[in-house]
Design an enzyme around this catalytic site. Structure first.
Site, PDB file in Angstrom:
ATOM      1  N   PHE A  11      -3.350   4.937   8.854  1.00  0.00           N
ATOM      2  CA  PHE A  11      -4.521   4.877   7.968  1.00  0.00           C
ATOM      3  C   PHE A  11      -5.426   3.687   8.323  1.00  0.00           C
ATOM      4  CE2 PHE A  11      -5.415   3.036   3.503  1.00  0.00           C
ATOM      5  CZ  PHE A  11      -6.739   3.453   3.517  1.00  0.00           C
ATOM      6  N   GLY A  36       1.771   7.632  11.210  1.00  0.00           N
ATOM      7  CA  GLY A  36       0.401   7.844  11.693  1.00  0.00           C
ATOM      8  C   GLY A  36       0.231   9.246  12.253  1.00  0.00           C
ATOM      9  N   ALA A  76       1.873  -1.886  13.243  1.00  0.00           N
ATOM     10  CA  ALA A  76       3.006  -0.957  13.260  1.00  0.00           C
ATOM     11  C   ALA A  76       4.155  -1.550  12.464  1.00  0.00           C
ATOM     12  CB  ALA A  76       3.452  -0.695  14.692  1.00  0.00           C
ATOM     13  N   TYR A 146      11.420  -4.851   2.957  1.00  0.00           N
ATOM     14  CA  TYR A 146      10.017  -4.774   3.388  1.00  0.00           C
ATOM     15  C   TYR A 146       9.282  -6.086   3.100  1.00  0.00           C
ATOM     16  CZ  TYR A 146       5.149  -3.210   3.537  1.00  0.00           C
ATOM     17  OH  TYR A 146       3.809  -3.089   3.813  1.00  0.00           O
ATOM     18  N   ASN A 175      -3.867  -3.185  -2.678  1.00  0.00           N
ATOM     19  CA  ASN A 175      -3.739  -1.714  -2.654  1.00  0.00           C
ATOM     20  C   ASN A 175      -4.948  -1.081  -1.970  1.00  0.00           C
ATOM     21  OD1 ASN A 175      -1.969  -2.792  -4.900  1.00  0.00           O
ATOM     22  ND2 ASN A 175      -1.335  -0.658  -4.877  1.00  0.00           N
ATOM     23  N   VAL A 190      -1.268   5.467  -4.499  1.00  0.00           N
ATOM     24  CA  VAL A 190      -1.453   6.366  -5.640  1.00  0.00           C
ATOM     25  C   VAL A 190      -2.815   7.070  -5.608  1.00  0.00           C
ATOM     26  CG1 VAL A 190      -2.277   4.590  -7.255  1.00  0.00           C
ATOM     27  CG2 VAL A 190      -1.042   6.587  -8.112  1.00  0.00           C
ATOM     28  N   PHE A 207       3.801   7.171 -13.719  1.00  0.00           N
ATOM     29  CA  PHE A 207       5.054   6.445 -13.912  1.00  0.00           C
ATOM     30  C   PHE A 207       4.752   5.270 -14.840  1.00  0.00           C
ATOM     31  CE2 PHE A 207       5.660   8.122  -9.449  1.00  0.00           C
ATOM     32  CZ  PHE A 207       6.411   9.207  -9.853  1.00  0.00           C
ATOM     33  N   ARG A 214      -3.869  -2.532 -10.689  1.00  0.00           N
ATOM     34  CA  ARG A 214      -3.754  -2.950  -9.300  1.00  0.00           C
ATOM     35  C   ARG A 214      -5.122  -3.415  -8.812  1.00  0.00           C
ATOM     36  NH1 ARG A 214       0.767  -2.389 -10.605  1.00  0.00           N
ATOM     37  NH2 ARG A 214       2.505  -1.377  -9.514  1.00  0.00           N
ATOM     38  N   GLY A 275      11.579  -1.454 -10.659  1.00  0.00           N
ATOM     39  CA  GLY A 275      10.996  -2.497  -9.808  1.00  0.00           C
ATOM     40  C   GLY A 275       9.476  -2.517  -9.793  1.00  0.00           C
TER      41      GLY A 275
HETATM   42  C1  UD2 Z   1       2.263  -1.331  -3.284  1.00  0.00           C
HETATM   43  C2  UD2 Z   1       2.385  -0.848  -1.857  1.00  0.00           C
HETATM   44  C3  UD2 Z   1       3.817  -0.885  -1.434  1.00  0.00           C
HETATM   45  C4  UD2 Z   1       4.416  -2.236  -1.680  1.00  0.00           C
HETATM   46  C5  UD2 Z   1       4.266  -2.578  -3.159  1.00  0.00           C
HETATM   47  C6  UD2 Z   1       4.818  -3.938  -3.466  1.00  0.00           C
HETATM   48  C7  UD2 Z   1       0.626   0.723  -1.383  1.00  0.00           C
HETATM   49  C8  UD2 Z   1       0.285   2.146  -1.191  1.00  0.00           C
HETATM   50  N1  UD2 Z   1       1.901   0.485  -1.740  1.00  0.00           N
HETATM   51  O1  UD2 Z   1       2.907  -0.458  -4.162  1.00  0.00           O
HETATM   52  O2  UD2 Z   1       3.877  -0.588  -0.039  1.00  0.00           O
HETATM   53  O3  UD2 Z   1       3.762  -3.177  -0.866  1.00  0.00           O
HETATM   54  O4  UD2 Z   1       2.859  -2.574  -3.480  1.00  0.00           O
HETATM   55  O5  UD2 Z   1       4.468  -4.364  -4.728  1.00  0.00           O
HETATM   56  O6  UD2 Z   1      -0.183  -0.172  -1.189  1.00  0.00           O
HETATM   57  N2  UD2 Z   1       2.190   5.766  -9.539  1.00  0.00           N
HETATM   58  C9  UD2 Z   1       2.155   6.785 -10.500  1.00  0.00           C
HETATM   59  N3  UD2 Z   1       2.292   8.074 -10.064  1.00  0.00           N
HETATM   60  C10 UD2 Z   1       2.427   8.415  -8.744  1.00  0.00           C
HETATM   61  C11 UD2 Z   1       2.459   7.362  -7.784  1.00  0.00           C
HETATM   62  C12 UD2 Z   1       2.320   6.050  -8.215  1.00  0.00           C
HETATM   63  O7  UD2 Z   1       2.037   6.523 -11.701  1.00  0.00           O
HETATM   64  O8  UD2 Z   1       2.540   9.609  -8.426  1.00  0.00           O
HETATM   65  C13 UD2 Z   1       2.060   4.368 -10.005  1.00  0.00           C
HETATM   66  C14 UD2 Z   1       3.150   3.472  -9.472  1.00  0.00           C
HETATM   67  O9  UD2 Z   1       4.311   3.547 -10.259  1.00  0.00           O
HETATM   68  C15 UD2 Z   1       2.438   2.106  -9.572  1.00  0.00           C
HETATM   69  C16 UD2 Z   1       0.973   2.448  -9.289  1.00  0.00           C
HETATM   70  O10 UD2 Z   1       0.849   3.844  -9.479  1.00  0.00           O
HETATM   71  O11 UD2 Z   1       2.567   1.577 -10.860  1.00  0.00           O
HETATM   72  C17 UD2 Z   1       0.552   2.115  -7.879  1.00  0.00           C
HETATM   73  O12 UD2 Z   1       1.495   2.692  -6.991  1.00  0.00           O
HETATM   74  P1  UD2 Z   1       1.372   2.557  -5.401  1.00  0.00           P
HETATM   75  O13 UD2 Z   1       2.611   3.128  -4.825  1.00  0.00           O
HETATM   76  O14 UD2 Z   1       0.073   3.101  -4.940  1.00  0.00           O
HETATM   77  O15 UD2 Z   1       1.260   0.998  -5.150  1.00  0.00           O
HETATM   78  P2  UD2 Z   1       2.245  -0.184  -5.538  1.00  0.00           P
HETATM   79  O16 UD2 Z   1       1.375  -1.311  -5.965  1.00  0.00           O
HETATM   80  O17 UD2 Z   1       3.320   0.223  -6.461  1.00  0.00           O
END
Ligand code: UD2
Length: 311
Positions: A11, A36, A76, A146, A175, A190, A207, A214, A275
């Site tokens: 991306f 990718g 990567a 990670y 994000n 998300v 969730f 964010r 988490g």
């Molecule tokens: C981000 C990073 C992840 C890691 C993490 C550490 C991205 C895409 N992900 O996760 O790699 O670095 O930060 O903190 O940048 N959600 C829903 N429904 C869905 C999917 C997600 O409600 O179907 C919620 C999820 O539970 C969270 C929020 O949306 O509260 C954002 O989720 P995410 O996976 O896009 O990003 P994040 O910040 O959890």
């Protein structure tokens, strides 16, 4: 100029590759296509594309020796937090060993480097409650392999400047969203998931209560941040946050998609993910001091994302 991008068909890497290519540079990509896609970078011909794991240290050393890159971007990685939890040793190889090997090859063989760029992550801050997250003032609290690996990578990047004078810089991505983000996993960004659900008129699950926030940064603003740090010598050996400095809750994002698509999709709420952090946003004042001006608030960013999709 010659540019090397590991993870260049992902991306974010593909957008960096595209910009360098459009500006007339010679871009080389190493990507094993685990997340990718080759079609993300149709403008890169096969002679400049290596479908290889980033742990192929010999290949990377050869490339560095042969081409003497002006810019090296190391993106990567095993990018799924969950996958690194399942595979701590393998992910350590992908995310830490690859970084130090590439830094070392660059130190030993690349004489005209302008910048080595490392992609770090807001994940390293973990769940400590202080906000906004500041590189200077916030503690880090990595909670997954990670996060540990990204922290190690950025710190190696930093000390390769202080110890050996290599011009390096790292950004902690918040994000990021935009075209070409892969929505296929439950743990994809998300916004890419919501977008996919609207396109397919499929149900979306929040969730938690949807009020989590964010710091969503549109890919074009991220590119602006990247170009600022790679073109400025004062950033050598430094680490910056890359966000917008604003927090947006998930329900607002969802409603924006609904407005732009002009229809509703079914949605429901379930337990928050284990988490999951409730709130997150960045202090980007150090980047702003260098001229960073994010142009895409969440509404403008989503509009641009959807417009691109229509094309
Ligand atoms: C981000 C990073 C992840 C890691 C993490 C550490 C991205 C895409 N992900 O996760 O790699 O670095 O930060 O903190 O940048 N959600 C829903 N429904 C869905 C999917 C997600 O409600 O179907 C919620 C999820 O539970 C969270 C929020 O949306 O509260 C954002 O989720 P995410 O996976 O896009 O990003 P994040 O910040 O959890």
């Amino acid at each position: 100029m010659k540019v090397l991008i590991t993870g260049g068909s992902g991306f974010i890497g593909s957008h960096i590759a595209e910009r360098f290519h459009n500006e007339g540079n010679e871009v080389f990509v190493v990507d094993n296509l685990s997340t990718g896609k080759r079609e993300n970078i149709p403008f890169i011909d096969d002679a400049h594309f290596y479908q290889e794991n980033v742990q192929n240290h010999e290949l990377l050393t050869d490339l560095v020796k042969t081409h003497q890159f002006e810019y090296i971007f190391h993106l990567a990685a095993m990018v799924s937090v969950v996958e690194t939890v399942e595979k701590p040793v393998e992910s350590n190889g992908d995310n830490i060993d690859s970084t130090i090997h590439l830094l070392e090859a660059t130190r030993q063989h690349n004489t005209n480097l302008k910048k080595f760029f490392f992609a770090s992550s807001a994940a390293i801050y973990g769940d400590l409650p202080d906000l906004p997250k500041s590189v200077e003032d916030s503690n880090v609290n990595p909670l997954s392999p990670y996060a540990v690996q990204k922290f190690a990578g950025e710190q190696y990047t930093k000390i390769y400047h202080t110890l050996y004078g290599l011009p390096t810089v790292a950004l902690r991505f918040f994000n990021v969203y935009g075209p070409r983000q892969n929505p296929e996993s439950d743990y994809s960004g998300v916004l890419s998931i919501i977008n996919q659900k609207f396109l397919n008129k499929a149900p979306f699950t929040f969730f938690g209560d949807g009020k989590q926030t964010r710091d969503f940064i549109y890919i074009k603003d991220l590119l602006q941040a990247i170009w600022i740090v790679i073109e400025d010598d004062s950033t050598n050996g430094k680490v910056f946050n890359a966000g917008t400095g604003k927090q947006t809750d998930l329900i607002t994002v969802f409603n924006a998609f609904s407005d732009y698509f002009g229809y509703e999709i079914p949605y429901s709420f379930t337990d928050a993910r284990a988490g999951d952090i409730k709130h997150s946003y960045s202090d980007v004042s150090p980047l702003k001091d260098l001229g960073f001006r994010p142009e895409y608030d969440i509404m403008k960013g989503i509009a641009a994302y959807l417009k691109y999709n229509q094309k």
